[in-house]
Write a protein that holds these residues in place. Structure first.
Motif, PDB file in Angstrom:
ATOM      1  N   HIS A  17     -51.686  26.540 -43.233  1.00 36.37           N
ATOM      2  CA  HIS A  17     -51.264  26.977 -41.903  1.00 36.37           C
ATOM      3  C   HIS A  17     -50.032  27.871 -41.937  1.00 36.37           C
ATOM      4  O   HIS A  17     -49.515  28.258 -40.896  1.00 36.37           O
ATOM      5  N   SER A  18     -49.555  28.195 -43.117  1.00 33.05           N
ATOM      6  CA  SER A  18     -48.333  28.981 -43.269  1.00 33.05           C
ATOM      7  C   SER A  18     -48.669  30.452 -43.523  1.00 33.05           C
ATOM      8  O   SER A  18     -49.393  30.772 -44.458  1.00 33.05           O
ATOM      9  N   LYS A  19     -48.114  31.325 -42.698  1.00 33.14           N
ATOM     10  CA  LYS A  19     -48.354  32.762 -42.884  1.00 33.14           C
ATOM     11  C   LYS A  19     -47.652  33.297 -44.121  1.00 33.14           C
ATOM     12  O   LYS A  19     -48.106  34.242 -44.737  1.00 33.14           O
ATOM     13  N   SER A  20     -46.542  32.643 -44.510  1.00 31.89           N
ATOM     14  CA  SER A  20     -45.763  33.137 -45.650  1.00 31.89           C
ATOM     15  C   SER A  20     -46.308  32.644 -46.995  1.00 31.89           C
ATOM     16  O   SER A  20     -45.913  33.138 -48.037  1.00 31.89           O
ATOM     17  N   GLY A  21     -47.189  31.645 -46.937  1.00 31.49           N
ATOM     18  CA  GLY A  21     -47.704  31.086 -48.182  1.00 31.49           C
ATOM     19  C   GLY A  21     -46.881  29.931 -48.717  1.00 31.49           C
ATOM     20  O   GLY A  21     -47.239  29.293 -49.691  1.00 31.49           O
ATOM     21  N   ASN A  22     -45.750  29.655 -48.072  1.00 31.12           N
ATOM     22  CA  ASN A  22     -44.928  28.498 -48.450  1.00 31.12           C
ATOM     23  C   ASN A  22     -45.578  27.224 -47.907  1.00 31.12           C
ATOM     24  O   ASN A  22     -46.422  27.290 -47.025  1.00 31.12           O
ATOM     25  N   PRO A  23     -45.155  26.061 -48.400  1.00 29.44           N
ATOM     26  CA  PRO A  23     -45.700  24.821 -47.824  1.00 29.44           C
ATOM     27  C   PRO A  23     -45.468  24.781 -46.314  1.00 29.44           C
ATOM     28  O   PRO A  23     -44.430  25.212 -45.813  1.00 29.44           O
ATOM     29  N   CYS A  24     -46.434  24.258 -45.598  1.00 30.74           N
ATOM     30  CA  CYS A  24     -46.379  24.203 -44.134  1.00 30.74           C
ATOM     31  C   CYS A  24     -45.248  23.303 -43.650  1.00 30.74           C
ATOM     32  O   CYS A  24     -44.869  22.344 -44.320  1.00 30.74           O
ATOM     33  N   HIS A  25     -44.771  23.602 -42.453  1.00 32.64           N
ATOM     34  CA  HIS A  25     -43.718  22.803 -41.829  1.00 32.64           C
ATOM     35  C   HIS A  25     -44.163  21.345 -41.700  1.00 32.64           C
ATOM     36  O   HIS A  25     -43.383  20.429 -41.959  1.00 32.64           O
ATOM     37  N   HIS A  26     -45.413  21.119 -41.292  1.00 35.90           N
ATOM     38  CA  HIS A  26     -45.881  19.748 -41.096  1.00 35.90           C
ATOM     39  C   HIS A  26     -45.875  18.960 -42.399  1.00 35.90           C
ATOM     40  O   HIS A  26     -45.708  17.748 -42.396  1.00 35.90           O
ATOM     41  N   PHE A  27     -46.000  19.637 -43.526  1.00 37.52           N
ATOM     42  CA  PHE A  27     -45.942  18.946 -44.815  1.00 37.52           C
ATOM     43  C   PHE A  27     -44.482  18.729 -45.241  1.00 37.52           C
ATOM     44  O   PHE A  27     -44.093  17.637 -45.623  1.00 37.52           O
ATOM     45  N   THR A  28     -43.689  19.777 -45.131  1.00 42.26           N
ATOM     46  CA  THR A  28     -42.292  19.701 -45.553  1.00 42.26           C
ATOM     47  C   THR A  28     -41.500  18.703 -44.719  1.00 42.26           C
ATOM     48  O   THR A  28     -40.748  17.890 -45.252  1.00 42.26           O
ATOM     49  N   TYR A  29     -41.687  18.720 -43.405  1.00 46.85           N
ATOM     50  CA  TYR A  29     -40.872  17.891 -42.523  1.00 46.85           C
ATOM     51  C   TYR A  29     -41.489  16.523 -42.249  1.00 46.85           C
ATOM     52  O   TYR A  29     -40.789  15.526 -42.181  1.00 46.85           O
ATOM     53  N   HIS A  30     -42.803  16.470 -42.043  1.00 46.67           N
ATOM     54  CA  HIS A  30     -43.462  15.227 -41.644  1.00 46.67           C
ATOM     55  C   HIS A  30     -44.279  14.575 -42.766  1.00 46.67           C
ATOM     56  O   HIS A  30     -44.818  13.498 -42.563  1.00 46.67           O
ATOM     57  N   ARG A  31     -44.397  15.244 -43.913  1.00 44.74           N
ATOM     58  CA  ARG A  31     -45.210  14.756 -45.041  1.00 44.74           C
ATOM     59  C   ARG A  31     -46.684  14.626 -44.671  1.00 44.74           C
ATOM     60  O   ARG A  31     -47.408  13.786 -45.185  1.00 44.74           O
ATOM     61  N   LEU A  32     -47.144  15.464 -43.737  1.00 44.58           N
ATOM     62  CA  LEU A  32     -48.553  15.505 -43.356  1.00 44.58           C
ATOM     63  C   LEU A  32     -49.260  16.563 -44.185  1.00 44.58           C
ATOM     64  O   LEU A  32     -48.826  17.725 -44.204  1.00 44.58           O
ATOM     65  N   THR A  33     -50.353  16.201 -44.830  1.00 48.14           N
ATOM     66  CA  THR A  33     -51.133  17.209 -45.538  1.00 48.14           C
ATOM     67  C   THR A  33     -51.811  18.110 -44.506  1.00 48.14           C
ATOM     68  O   THR A  33     -51.885  17.768 -43.314  1.00 48.14           O
ATOM     69  N   CYS A  34     -52.336  19.219 -44.958  1.00 49.86           N
ATOM     70  CA  CYS A  34     -53.051  20.118 -44.043  1.00 49.86           C
ATOM     71  C   CYS A  34     -54.259  19.414 -43.427  1.00 49.86           C
ATOM     72  O   CYS A  34     -54.548  19.589 -42.241  1.00 49.86           O
ATOM     73  N   ASP A  35     -54.961  18.588 -44.203  1.00 43.59           N
ATOM     74  CA  ASP A  35     -56.113  17.852 -43.673  1.00 43.59           C
ATOM     75  C   ASP A  35     -55.678  16.844 -42.606  1.00 43.59           C
ATOM     76  O   ASP A  35     -56.344  16.695 -41.578  1.00 43.59           O
ATOM     77  N   GLU A  36     -54.573  16.138 -42.834  1.00 39.27           N
ATOM     78  CA  GLU A  36     -54.077  15.188 -41.836  1.00 39.27           C
ATOM     79  C   GLU A  36     -53.644  15.913 -40.559  1.00 39.27           C
ATOM     80  O   GLU A  36     -53.921  15.452 -39.447  1.00 39.27           O
ATOM     81  N   TYR A  37     -52.980  17.060 -40.722  1.00 38.83           N
ATOM     82  CA  TYR A  37     -52.562  17.865 -39.582  1.00 38.83           C
ATOM     83  C   TYR A  37     -53.779  18.342 -38.787  1.00 38.83           C
ATOM     84  O   TYR A  37     -53.808  18.251 -37.556  1.00 38.83           O
ATOM     85  N   ASP A  38     -54.797  18.816 -39.498  1.00 35.80           N
ATOM     86  CA  ASP A  38     -56.024  19.249 -38.828  1.00 35.80           C
ATOM     87  C   ASP A  38     -56.670  18.096 -38.069  1.00 35.80           C
ATOM     88  O   ASP A  38     -57.210  18.280 -36.969  1.00 35.80           O
ATOM     89  N   GLY A  39     -56.605  16.886 -38.647  1.00 36.42           N
ATOM     90  CA  GLY A  39     -57.147  15.708 -37.967  1.00 36.42           C
ATOM     91  C   GLY A  39     -56.419  15.414 -36.666  1.00 36.42           C
ATOM     92  O   GLY A  39     -57.041  15.074 -35.654  1.00 36.42           O
ATOM     93  N   LEU A  40     -55.095  15.559 -36.672  1.00 39.28           N
ATOM     94  CA  LEU A  40     -54.317  15.372 -35.443  1.00 39.28           C
ATOM     95  C   LEU A  40     -54.688  16.425 -34.403  1.00 39.28           C
ATOM     96  O   LEU A  40     -54.825  16.122 -33.214  1.00 39.28           O
ATOM     97  N   GLN A  41     -54.847  17.664 -34.862  1.00 33.93           N
ATOM     98  CA  GLN A  41     -55.225  18.753 -33.951  1.00 33.93           C
ATOM     99  C   GLN A  41     -56.598  18.468 -33.327  1.00 33.93           C
ATOM    100  O   GLN A  41     -56.804  18.677 -32.136  1.00 33.93           O
ATOM    101  N   THR A  42     -57.518  17.982 -34.140  1.00 38.98           N
ATOM    102  CA  THR A  42     -58.863  17.668 -33.657  1.00 38.98           C
ATOM    103  C   THR A  42     -58.802  16.539 -32.626  1.00 38.98           C
ATOM    104  O   THR A  42     -59.432  16.603 -31.578  1.00 38.98           O
TER     105      THR A  42
END
Length: 145
Positions: A17-42
């Protein structure tokens, strides 16, 4: 591959989810993987889980990750996806912010959302929340039957 190298590779892969290619904010700050974040969005269905405002209609044109506010270093409990206004209301409910003039409008819906989220938490996390709330002098989480 060593454990340390595997962890580094996993961290770098959390950038979907990061435009810069760095680890996503949700991973860095909340320790949510991209799959977990997508699950919350869903689960949220593209709308705030309290007021049902669509993400694109919010001031920030996105939903934010709602988490229980605590100074406890190991207590980071993710509740869901909210608009900024409802996320602020949850901070008031957690006791980390003062309520404003919209308290009567937001508090009942925030408490309903809190109750829905708490039903799904493991007992150990619920017990930690209760201890934090007791220290703040306002118990929000009710014990399970």
């Amino acid at each position: 591959m060593s454990t340390r190298a595997a962890e580094a590779a996993f961290r770098r892969a959390q950038n979907r989810h990061s435009k810069s290619g760095n680890p996503c904010h949700h991973f860095t700050y909340h320790r949510l993987t991209c799959d977990e974040y997508d699950g919350l969005q869903t689960r949220a269905g593209g709308c705030c889980e309290i007021c049902r405002t669509p993400a694109l209609a919010t001031g920030g044109r996105r939903l934010v990750v709602d988490h229980f506010e605590s100074t406890h270093p190991y207590l980071r409990i993710i509740r869901g996806m909210l608009c900024d206004a409802c996320n602020s209301a949850m901070s008031c409910l957690d006791g980390t912010k003062r309520w404003g003039s919209n308290r009567s409008e937001l508090e009942p819906r925030a408490r309903e959302y809190q109750a829905r989220v708490l039903r799904d938490l493991p007992l150990a996390q619920l017990a930690l929340i209760e201890r934090v709330q007791e220290r703040r002098g306002q118990l929000v989480a009710a014990p399970r039957p």
